[in-house]
Design an enzyme around this catalytic site. Sequence first.
Site, PDB file in Angstrom:
ATOM      1  N   ASP A  45      35.882  37.574  84.916  1.00 31.44           N
ATOM      2  CA  ASP A  45      35.083  37.604  86.143  1.00 31.44           C
ATOM      3  C   ASP A  45      35.991  37.245  87.325  1.00 31.44           C
ATOM      4  O   ASP A  45      37.081  36.695  87.135  1.00 31.44           O
ATOM      5  CB  ASP A  45      33.904  36.610  86.052  1.00 31.44           C
ATOM      6  CG  ASP A  45      32.746  37.044  86.943  1.00 31.44           C
ATOM      7  OD1 ASP A  45      31.836  37.722  86.458  1.00 31.44           O
ATOM      8  OD2 ASP A  45      32.790  36.745  88.152  1.00 31.44           O
ATOM      9  N   ASP A  63      40.733  40.162  89.116  1.00 27.92           N
ATOM     10  CA  ASP A  63      40.131  41.310  89.793  1.00 27.92           C
ATOM     11  C   ASP A  63      40.431  42.585  89.007  1.00 27.92           C
ATOM     12  O   ASP A  63      41.599  42.839  88.670  1.00 27.92           O
ATOM     13  CB  ASP A  63      40.769  41.384  91.194  1.00 27.92           C
ATOM     14  CG  ASP A  63      40.000  42.292  92.127  1.00 27.92           C
ATOM     15  OD1 ASP A  63      39.483  43.319  91.661  1.00 27.92           O
ATOM     16  OD2 ASP A  63      39.941  41.962  93.324  1.00 27.92           O
ATOM     17  N   TYR A 165      28.534  54.306  96.161  1.00 26.86           N
ATOM     18  CA  TYR A 165      28.288  53.681  94.852  1.00 26.86           C
ATOM     19  C   TYR A 165      27.912  54.748  93.813  1.00 26.86           C
ATOM     20  O   TYR A 165      28.480  54.791  92.717  1.00 26.86           O
ATOM     21  CB  TYR A 165      27.154  52.666  95.019  1.00 26.86           C
ATOM     22  CG  TYR A 165      26.600  52.085  93.740  1.00 26.86           C
ATOM     23  CD1 TYR A 165      27.362  51.232  92.937  1.00 26.86           C
ATOM     24  CD2 TYR A 165      25.289  52.362  93.351  1.00 26.86           C
ATOM     25  CE1 TYR A 165      26.825  50.692  91.784  1.00 26.86           C
ATOM     26  CE2 TYR A 165      24.754  51.819  92.197  1.00 26.86           C
ATOM     27  CZ  TYR A 165      25.522  50.992  91.415  1.00 26.86           C
ATOM     28  OH  TYR A 165      24.988  50.450  90.266  1.00 26.86           O
TER      29      TYR A 165
END
Length: 353
Positions: A45, A63, A165
């Site tokens: 995470d 990341d 998205y």
Amino acid sequence: MTDASCTPDPTPGDGLVIVTGAGGEMGHALVPWLLRQGKRVVAMDLRPPPTPWPDGVVAATGDVRDRSFVASMADLHGDRPVEAVFHLAAVLSTAAERNPELAHEVNVLGTMNLLSLAAERGTPDRPPLFLLPSSIAVYGFDSLEAKRAAGPIDEDGHLAARTIYGLGKLAAEELGRYYATFFRQLDVGGARSAVDFRSIRFPGILSADTVPSGGTSDYGPEMLHAAAKGEIYRCFVRPDSRIPFMTMPDAIRAIEALAAAPAAALSRRVYNVGAFAPSAEEIAGFVATHLPEARIEYAPDAARQAIVDSWPEAVDDGAARRDWGWSPRHDAAGAFAEYLAPRVIARYAATTS
Ligand code: AKB
């Protein structure tokens, strides 16, 4: 549909399973499920876990855009090959529109980094499983009339995403297909493992435990949680706005069931899943049934409204039902009566007492 706690082992080996976005609610459900099957898990995470993960899990803080960080995750449990990746990390639709470059880097390039890792460090005898949550945002309608006329849509039409998205999820699905089928067609040396790519196009998700951030279906969960906290909610879409939703436990069951399905049973790589498709006003009605003090007003935001208007009213999930036994446990009334309302009421009662 098998019960989630009884679903068979998705990857019968002793390799490594990587879960990205593990700090979210889905990750917190999937990691214990994997541990129960004896898996070694890397829980990745952006932020360190607030409480340590149990034994068998190594936390990786970083990341998905960082290729060398992603590559390093394969070394965190000794020499084990990568047996499966559950790639949950993503920037959701409203947040993505606010920062399209970031969204593309996370949702597309980040997915490519994970697919490359699975292909290069995967189990040699068995293609590593790659499970990607996709979204109804891959679909796009030009007008409300077209959306209403279409009714429940299958996976193969209306792929005209109108958000960065949705475009990113569509690109990520196509990258998955590429890594499953065509990766390293040319003899350039190095590993050649195909990836067993599988994806689910999720609707809006309603959870009693967490409120999402950065999505455009967020009006559903926000309405519920605001009412349980005794707050007024100003809904950012019109009362007649309609898209599909499902509960978080059903979404988790869907991931577990598709992951566990035998490859031979699957007729496609990307599946719709549906449960119920209420209008915003109908969600408000369910909330008010269980929380009569709820105060919900409508203050549509033109940009977010346009996104919701471009998403389908309902999806045809016949392929998921046929191939891997998908069947949601909650319809709309059951979702509120059996799961959302009792749990959200208990949750905020506990925090205010
Ligand atoms: C969002 O609103 O961005 C997500 C989705 C529908 O994929 N919840």
